[in-house]
Design a protein around this motif. Structure first.
Motif, PDB file in Angstrom:
ATOM      1  N   ILE A 133       0.866  -1.178   0.000  1.00 14.11           N
ATOM      2  CA  ILE A 133       0.000   0.000   0.000  1.00 14.11           C
ATOM      3  C   ILE A 133       0.900   1.225   0.000  1.00 14.11           C
ATOM      4  N   GLN A 134       0.745   2.076  -1.004  1.00 20.20           N
ATOM      5  CA  GLN A 134       1.534   3.293  -1.105  1.00 20.20           C
ATOM      6  C   GLN A 134       0.586   4.483  -1.041  1.00 20.20           C
ATOM      7  N   VAL A 135       0.972   5.487  -0.275  1.00 16.32           N
ATOM      8  CA  VAL A 135       0.209   6.724  -0.209  1.00 16.32           C
ATOM      9  C   VAL A 135       1.080   7.807  -0.824  1.00 16.32           C
ATOM     10  N   LYS A 136       0.611   8.406  -1.883  1.00 13.99           N
ATOM     11  CA  LYS A 136       1.360   9.450  -2.566  1.00 13.99           C
ATOM     12  C   LYS A 136       0.632  10.775  -2.391  1.00 13.99           C
ATOM     13  N   LYS A 137       1.419  11.824  -2.132  1.00 17.89           N
ATOM     14  CA  LYS A 137       0.850  13.161  -2.041  1.00 17.89           C
ATOM     15  C   LYS A 137       1.122  13.872  -3.353  1.00 17.89           C
ATOM     16  N   ILE A 138       0.069  14.251  -4.011  1.00 17.50           N
ATOM     17  CA  ILE A 138       0.175  14.903  -5.306  1.00 17.50           C
ATOM     18  C   ILE A 138      -0.265  16.355  -5.135  1.00 17.50           C
ATOM     19  N   PRO A 139       0.626  17.318  -5.464  1.00 16.04           N
ATOM     20  CA  PRO A 139       0.226  18.723  -5.320  1.00 16.04           C
ATOM     21  C   PRO A 139      -0.815  19.109  -6.362  1.00 16.04           C
ATOM     22  N   VAL A 140      -1.842  19.786  -5.894  1.00 14.24           N
ATOM     23  CA  VAL A 140      -2.910  20.243  -6.767  1.00 14.24           C
ATOM     24  C   VAL A 140      -3.055  21.742  -6.548  1.00 14.24           C
ATOM     25  N   VAL A 141      -2.986  22.509  -7.612  1.00 18.63           N
ATOM     26  CA  VAL A 141      -3.102  23.954  -7.503  1.00 18.63           C
ATOM     27  C   VAL A 141      -4.581  24.318  -7.537  1.00 18.63           C
ATOM     28  N   VAL A 142      -5.005  24.995  -6.478  1.00 21.33           N
ATOM     29  CA  VAL A 142      -6.386  25.438  -6.398  1.00 21.33           C
ATOM     30  C   VAL A 142      -6.366  26.958  -6.409  1.00 21.33           C
ATOM     31  N   GLU A 143      -6.951  27.547  -7.431  1.00 24.22           N
ATOM     32  CA  GLU A 143      -6.971  29.002  -7.528  1.00 24.22           C
ATOM     33  C   GLU A 143      -8.338  29.507  -7.099  1.00 24.22           C
ATOM     34  N   LYS A 144      -8.275  30.534  -6.246  1.00 27.36           N
ATOM     35  CA  LYS A 144      -9.530  31.145  -5.822  1.00 27.36           C
ATOM     36  C   LYS A 144      -9.504  32.604  -6.257  1.00 27.36           C
ATOM     37  N   PRO A 145     -10.634  33.193  -6.526  1.00 27.78           N
ATOM     38  CA  PRO A 145     -10.658  34.603  -6.935  1.00 27.78           C
ATOM     39  C   PRO A 145     -10.254  35.500  -5.763  1.00 27.78           C
ATOM     40  N   LEU A 146      -9.691  36.650  -6.107  1.00 23.36           N
ATOM     41  CA  LEU A 146      -9.254  37.605  -5.081  1.00 23.36           C
ATOM     42  C   LEU A 146     -10.463  38.280  -4.439  1.00 23.36           C
ATOM     43  N   SER A 147     -10.377  38.447  -3.132  1.00 24.08           N
ATOM     44  CA  SER A 147     -11.456  39.149  -2.436  1.00 24.08           C
ATOM     45  C   SER A 147     -11.247  40.658  -2.579  1.00 24.08           C
ATOM     46  N   LYS A 148     -12.245  41.457  -2.197  1.00 21.34           N
ATOM     47  CA  LYS A 148     -12.143  42.913  -2.294  1.00 21.34           C
ATOM     48  C   LYS A 148     -11.038  43.444  -1.401  1.00 21.34           C
ATOM     49  N   LEU A 149     -10.873  42.827  -0.228  1.00 23.25           N
ATOM     50  CA  LEU A 149      -9.831  43.276   0.697  1.00 23.25           C
ATOM     51  C   LEU A 149      -8.445  43.022   0.103  1.00 23.25           C
ATOM     52  N   GLU A 150      -8.264  41.864  -0.514  1.00 24.83           N
ATOM     53  CA  GLU A 150      -6.965  41.559  -1.125  1.00 24.83           C
ATOM     54  C   GLU A 150      -6.678  42.508  -2.285  1.00 24.83           C
ATOM     55  N   LYS A 151      -7.689  42.836  -3.091  1.00 27.05           N
ATOM     56  CA  LYS A 151      -7.504  43.792  -4.179  1.00 27.05           C
ATOM     57  C   LYS A 151      -7.140  45.174  -3.630  1.00 27.05           C
ATOM     58  N   PHE A 152      -7.762  45.561  -2.531  1.00 21.19           N
ATOM     59  CA  PHE A 152      -7.449  46.849  -1.899  1.00 21.19           C
ATOM     60  C   PHE A 152      -5.991  46.876  -1.435  1.00 21.19           C
ATOM     61  N   PHE A 153      -5.555  45.783  -0.784  1.00 20.10           N
ATOM     62  CA  PHE A 153      -4.169  45.735  -0.300  1.00 20.10           C
ATOM     63  C   PHE A 153      -3.155  45.717  -1.453  1.00 20.10           C
ATOM     64  N   ILE A 154      -3.509  45.071  -2.570  1.00 21.01           N
ATOM     65  CA  ILE A 154      -2.619  45.079  -3.729  1.00 21.01           C
ATOM     66  C   ILE A 154      -2.483  46.509  -4.265  1.00 21.01           C
ATOM     67  N   GLY A 155      -3.600  47.199  -4.382  1.00 20.35           N
ATOM     68  CA  GLY A 155      -3.555  48.596  -4.850  1.00 20.35           C
ATOM     69  C   GLY A 155      -2.766  49.482  -3.903  1.00 20.35           C
ATOM     70  N   LEU A 156      -2.975  49.288  -2.605  1.00 20.69           N
ATOM     71  CA  LEU A 156      -2.261  50.067  -1.593  1.00 20.69           C
ATOM     72  C   LEU A 156      -0.761  49.776  -1.656  1.00 20.69           C
ATOM     73  N   GLY A 157      -0.423  48.505  -1.899  1.00 21.31           N
ATOM     74  CA  GLY A 157       0.989  48.130  -2.013  1.00 21.31           C
ATOM     75  C   GLY A 157       1.635  48.782  -3.224  1.00 21.31           C
ATOM     76  N   ILE A 158       0.921  48.825  -4.335  1.00 25.00           N
ATOM     77  CA  ILE A 158       1.462  49.464  -5.543  1.00 25.00           C
ATOM     78  C   ILE A 158       1.673  50.951  -5.296  1.00 25.00           C
ATOM     79  N   LEU A 159       0.702  51.615  -4.657  1.00 29.46           N
ATOM     80  CA  LEU A 159       0.844  53.042  -4.329  1.00 29.46           C
ATOM     81  C   LEU A 159       2.032  53.274  -3.398  1.00 29.46           C
ATOM     82  N   ALA A 160       2.235  52.343  -2.432  1.00 31.85           N
ATOM     83  CA  ALA A 160       3.355  52.491  -1.500  1.00 31.85           C
ATOM     84  C   ALA A 160       4.684  52.360  -2.235  1.00 31.85           C
ATOM     85  N   VAL A 161       4.773  51.424  -3.167  1.00 28.18           N
ATOM     86  CA  VAL A 161       6.015  51.250  -3.929  1.00 28.18           C
ATOM     87  C   VAL A 161       6.280  52.489  -4.777  1.00 28.18           C
ATOM     88  N   VAL A 162       5.240  53.049  -5.414  1.00 25.75           N
ATOM     89  CA  VAL A 162       5.401  54.261  -6.218  1.00 25.75           C
ATOM     90  C   VAL A 162       5.834  55.423  -5.323  1.00 25.75           C
TER      91      VAL A 162
END
Length: 180
Positions: A133-162
């Motif tokens: 009996i072999q148990v193998k772990k296979i990585p599976v990429v699960v993509e979820k859409p960005l929430s409004k808060l994450e989009k806000f933080f991305i925009g804020l991060g870009i403004l901070a870098v600028v």
């Protein structure tokens, strides 16, 4: 006071940039594989060869002798007629048989030829069954859409870098300026 607000905004933008870059998560899925293996050892092969048979059987047919010549001739004629109908032969490969009645010698003759036979038996000892009996772990990429808060933080991060970029450019100009 103005510098502390600037640092607070920069720190918030930095954490927003960190949170925004980790939007795709990798989950691990486990698959179980079951393998069955059978190991066979110590096999014994037994071969029996029977030789060909070539056989012949001759049986004399006894004539009727009751003392009545008319009756005996009728019985003997009928026996000859019946036994003459038994004449047959068959062939199949190396096997054959033949049954004939010879009226002259008053004999029933049977000839048989049976070809050589060969029987093989294989016996297996020490048969072992093993389940893996072999148990193998296979990585599976699960993509979820960005929430409004994450989009806000991305925009804020870009403004901070600028903003930091303009501050660094302004600082470099100030230090390298001839009229300073």
């Amino acid at each position: 006071m103005k510098k502390s607000i600037t640092y607070l905004v920069l720190l918030t933008a930095f954490f927003g940039l960190l949170a925004g870059c980790s939007s795709a998560r990798k989950l691990k899925q486990e698959n179980t594989i079951v393998k069955n293996e059978v190991q066979k050892n110590d096999s014994i092969k037994n071969t029996v060869i029977n030789q060909a048979i070539d056989d012949k059987l001759i049986t004399p047919i006894v004539q009727s002798k009751t003392g009545n010549a008319v009756f005996d001739s009728l019985v003997n004629a009928k026996v000859d007629e019946i036994l003459s109908k038994l004449n047959t032969s068959k062939n199949s490969g190396d096997n054959s048989y033949k049954l004939i009645y010879d009226r002259l010698t008053k004999q029933l003759e049977f000839y048989a030829k049976i070809a050589q036979t060969k029987n093989e038996n294989t016996a297996v000892k020490n048969e072992k069954a093993k389940t893996i009996i072999q148990v193998k772990k296979i990585p599976v990429v699960v993509e979820k859409p960005l929430s409004k808060l994450e989009k806000f933080f991305i925009g804020l991060g870009i403004l901070a870098v600028v903003y930091i970029g303009f501050k660094v450019i302004g600082f470099i100009r100030k230090k390298t300026s001839v009229w300073g």
